[in-house]
Scaffold this motif. Structure first.
Motif, PDB file in Angstrom:
ATOM      1  N   GLN A 281      -9.004   6.011  25.248  1.00  0.00           N
ATOM      2  CA  GLN A 281      -8.426   4.677  25.458  1.00  0.00           C
ATOM      3  C   GLN A 281      -6.903   4.748  25.457  1.00  0.00           C
ATOM      4  O   GLN A 281      -6.238   4.025  26.185  1.00  0.00           O
ATOM      5  CB  GLN A 281      -8.871   3.710  24.342  1.00  0.00           C
ATOM      6  CG  GLN A 281     -10.361   3.535  24.226  1.00  0.00           C
ATOM      7  CD  GLN A 281     -10.976   3.035  25.529  1.00  0.00           C
ATOM      8  OE1 GLN A 281     -10.345   2.268  26.258  1.00  0.00           O
ATOM      9  NE2 GLN A 281     -12.173   3.492  25.832  1.00  0.00           N
ATOM     10  N   ARG A 282      -6.364   5.639  24.614  1.00  0.00           N
ATOM     11  CA  ARG A 282      -4.912   5.739  24.493  1.00  0.00           C
ATOM     12  C   ARG A 282      -4.312   6.724  25.478  1.00  0.00           C
ATOM     13  O   ARG A 282      -3.198   6.542  25.946  1.00  0.00           O
ATOM     14  CB  ARG A 282      -4.534   6.179  23.074  1.00  0.00           C
ATOM     15  CG  ARG A 282      -4.330   5.020  22.125  1.00  0.00           C
ATOM     16  CD  ARG A 282      -3.995   5.534  20.745  1.00  0.00           C
ATOM     17  NE  ARG A 282      -2.586   5.826  20.585  1.00  0.00           N
ATOM     18  CZ  ARG A 282      -2.091   6.436  19.506  1.00  0.00           C
ATOM     19  NH1 ARG A 282      -2.883   6.805  18.543  1.00  0.00           N
ATOM     20  NH2 ARG A 282      -0.800   6.657  19.406  1.00  0.00           N
ATOM     21  N   ARG A 287      -9.674  10.854  29.679  1.00  0.00           N
ATOM     22  CA  ARG A 287     -10.857  10.216  30.274  1.00  0.00           C
ATOM     23  C   ARG A 287     -11.601  11.189  31.184  1.00  0.00           C
ATOM     24  O   ARG A 287     -12.730  10.946  31.566  1.00  0.00           O
ATOM     25  CB  ARG A 287     -10.439   8.969  31.064  1.00  0.00           C
ATOM     26  CG  ARG A 287      -9.907   7.899  30.130  1.00  0.00           C
ATOM     27  CD  ARG A 287      -9.389   6.681  30.838  1.00  0.00           C
ATOM     28  NE  ARG A 287      -8.505   5.952  29.930  1.00  0.00           N
ATOM     29  CZ  ARG A 287      -7.703   4.963  30.259  1.00  0.00           C
ATOM     30  NH1 ARG A 287      -7.658   4.551  31.514  1.00  0.00           N
ATOM     31  NH2 ARG A 287      -6.952   4.376  29.372  1.00  0.00           N
TER      32      ARG A 287
END
Ligand code: SF4
Length: 491
Positions: A281-282, A287
């Motif tokens: 997410q950060r 990803r």
């Protein structure tokens, strides 16, 4: 930097704590076993203390003007002979390709012409400093980090070093270091770096297993790294460092054991072992990592245990936190002699310096302040085009911050706080000032991690593996409810 983590990345510290405590047992580093209950109590988030207060405490109210003021104060201090030596950190943000584990501030591009514009901006930033400090100030430490500093061509690196040489005086015996991505280097390039004055070098290895390298999009052979380390040694580079990461996708205890053996066989003077924290997410590149391929927590613990046992078994000294060094390396000597220091690069042999951070996202330390530059290139360029320091946040330390910094750094570097020296430096009575903290230390005393008497606090041999947990007791911010809430959100 090639660190897979940022200074305050709380989440992986949870893992680190429990992993180290269990792993040290595996490695036989702890005499007594540690109970699950103790692990749980110790298993709290905490920063790496490359600064205190940590970077997540910097505020926007501290900007370019405040930074200029801190420089002026230094210049005035220097006139009456009181300024400490200068250290320079330069951030080169560009990388040709992205490593999927990356949590660094970088710009992925194949357009090498972008470097010229960046070097122009760095020069402007250096000029602004010279205008405040005067030309020819002595520099005892210079570090090029990234991103990938070797994204710059030989000619560009030469231009950069000549520019710095005109603005500052690089002291005889200064540590001049650079992070090298093996994929962008050759023995010839290292020869050029040596000719430019670099005398320390750090290689990003991470893992040697081909399947792991493919999973993180960073493919580099053992032979390539070996050739570079051999060349670096022949060229006279000292304190050759290798970075490794455990917890990467497709890593297994068996595969990592091979990486440990291969790394130890290459005999780098220093090894930095970082924990991978999967925070997609950060950090966008993460990803692209398949979470299903990440090792399970138990496997991570085994890898860390194997690394500690492996490097100690291969004759390395455990320096602290995530660092190992050969016994004759300056860092191991400093550890033995109680002369370790801590700065944004981790443990260092250099006494505390004023640090000028140059380049996008760079962090500096000037007098009793910390500051950080803009994190994006457009913002960074814009400030400099307007003749302003690109500082966008920072902090002016309060008296309380300074006292706590002394205590935390004494713990992190010497594993000991001497009450009298803190009392003399800060004109306080330590037992009174830190009554609540000394109370909070009691469980750690009971668990044999620290000893407290009338003269000071001593971290024990087993406590040294948990030193940041001891330091956290003295961190006013980490102890606040607000911090706990923030950390738990990240976790
Ligand atoms: S080389 Fe670049 S992409 Fe890879 S870890 Fe370092 S900064 Fe990140």
């Amino acid at each position: 930097m090639h660190h897979p983590l940022e200074a305050d990345q709380a989440s992986q510290i949870v893992l680190w704590h429990s992993a180290v405590m269990q792993a040290t047992r595996t490695a036989g580093a702890l005499e007594q076993g540690i109970s699950q209950a103790l692990l749980q109590r110790l298993d709290v988030p905490g920063p790496r203390y490359t600064s205190y207060p940590t970077a997540d405490r910097f505020v926007e109210a501290f900007g370019a003007e405040q930074y200029a003021l801190a420089l002026r104060e230094r210049a005035q201090g220097a006139r009456v002979g009181g300024a400490p030596p200068l250290s320079l950190y330069l951030h080169i943000p560009f990388c040709e390709s992205v490593c999927y584990y990356c949590a660094c501030n970088k710009v992925v591009t194949r357009h090498h012409e972008r470097a010229a514009e960046y070097l122009d901006a760095l020069e402007t930033e250096v000029d602004l400093h010279v205008a405040e400090l005067g030309a020819g100030k002595s520099v005892s430490q210079l570090h090029l980090g990234g991103g990938t500093p070797t994204f710059l061509s030989d000619a560009e690196l030469q231009r950069l070093m000549e520019m710095l040489g005109r603005a500052f005086r690089i002291a005889a015996g200064a540590e001049v270091s650079i992070e090298v991505d093996p994929r962008t280097a050759s023995p010839e390039r290292l020869r050029h770096l040596a000719a430019l004055g670099f005398n320390r070098i750090s290689f990003g290895i991470q893992d040697f297993d081909p399947a792991v390298q493919q999973a993180v999009h960073r493919v580099q052979s053992v032979d390539c790294v070996r050739e570079l380390i051999v060349a670096a040694r022949e060229l006279g580079f000292r304190s050759i460092n290798a970075d490794l990461i455990y917890g990467l996708p497709r890593q297994t205890p068996e595969s990592f054991q091979r990486t440990i053996a291969q790394t130890a066989e290459l005999r780098p003077d220093r090894i930095a072992l970082y924990a991978y924290a999967h925070l997609p997410q950060r950090f966008k590149p993460q990803r692209r990592i398949d979470a299903a391929e990440l090792p399970a927590p138990q496997a991570r613990v085994q890898m860390l245990g194997a690394a500690i046992a492996g490097f100690l078994g291969h004759g390395y000294t455990y320096i602290g936190m995530d660092h190992f060094a050969l016994p004759d390396d300056a860092l191991a000597q400093a550890k033995r002699q109680g002369r370790l220091h801590r700065n944004f690069q981790g443990y260092s042999t250099q006494p505390d310096c004023d640090l000028i951070g140059l380049g996008v996202s760079a962090i500096g330390r000037m007098g009793a302040t910390y500051s950080q530059n803009a994190k994006t290139l457009p913002e960074y360029y814009d400030a400099l085009q307007h003749g302003r320091f690109p500082v966008v946040r920072g902090i002016a330390l309060t008296r309380d911050d300074l006292v706590r910094r002394s205590v935390i750094m004494a713990l992190m570097c010497q594993g000991r706080v001497d009450f009298e020296s803190i009392a003399l430096a800060h004109l306080i009575s330590v037992p009174e000032y830190f009554a609540a903290e000394l109370e909070a230390l009691k469980p750690l005393v009971e668990d044999g991690l620290v000893e407290v008497d009338a003269d000071g606090i001593q971290v024990t041999a087993s406590g040294w593996y948990f030193v940041r947990g001891v330091a956290m007791v003295f961190d006013r911010y980490a102890r606040s409810q607000q911090a706990r809430e923030r950390f738990s959100r990240i976790v």
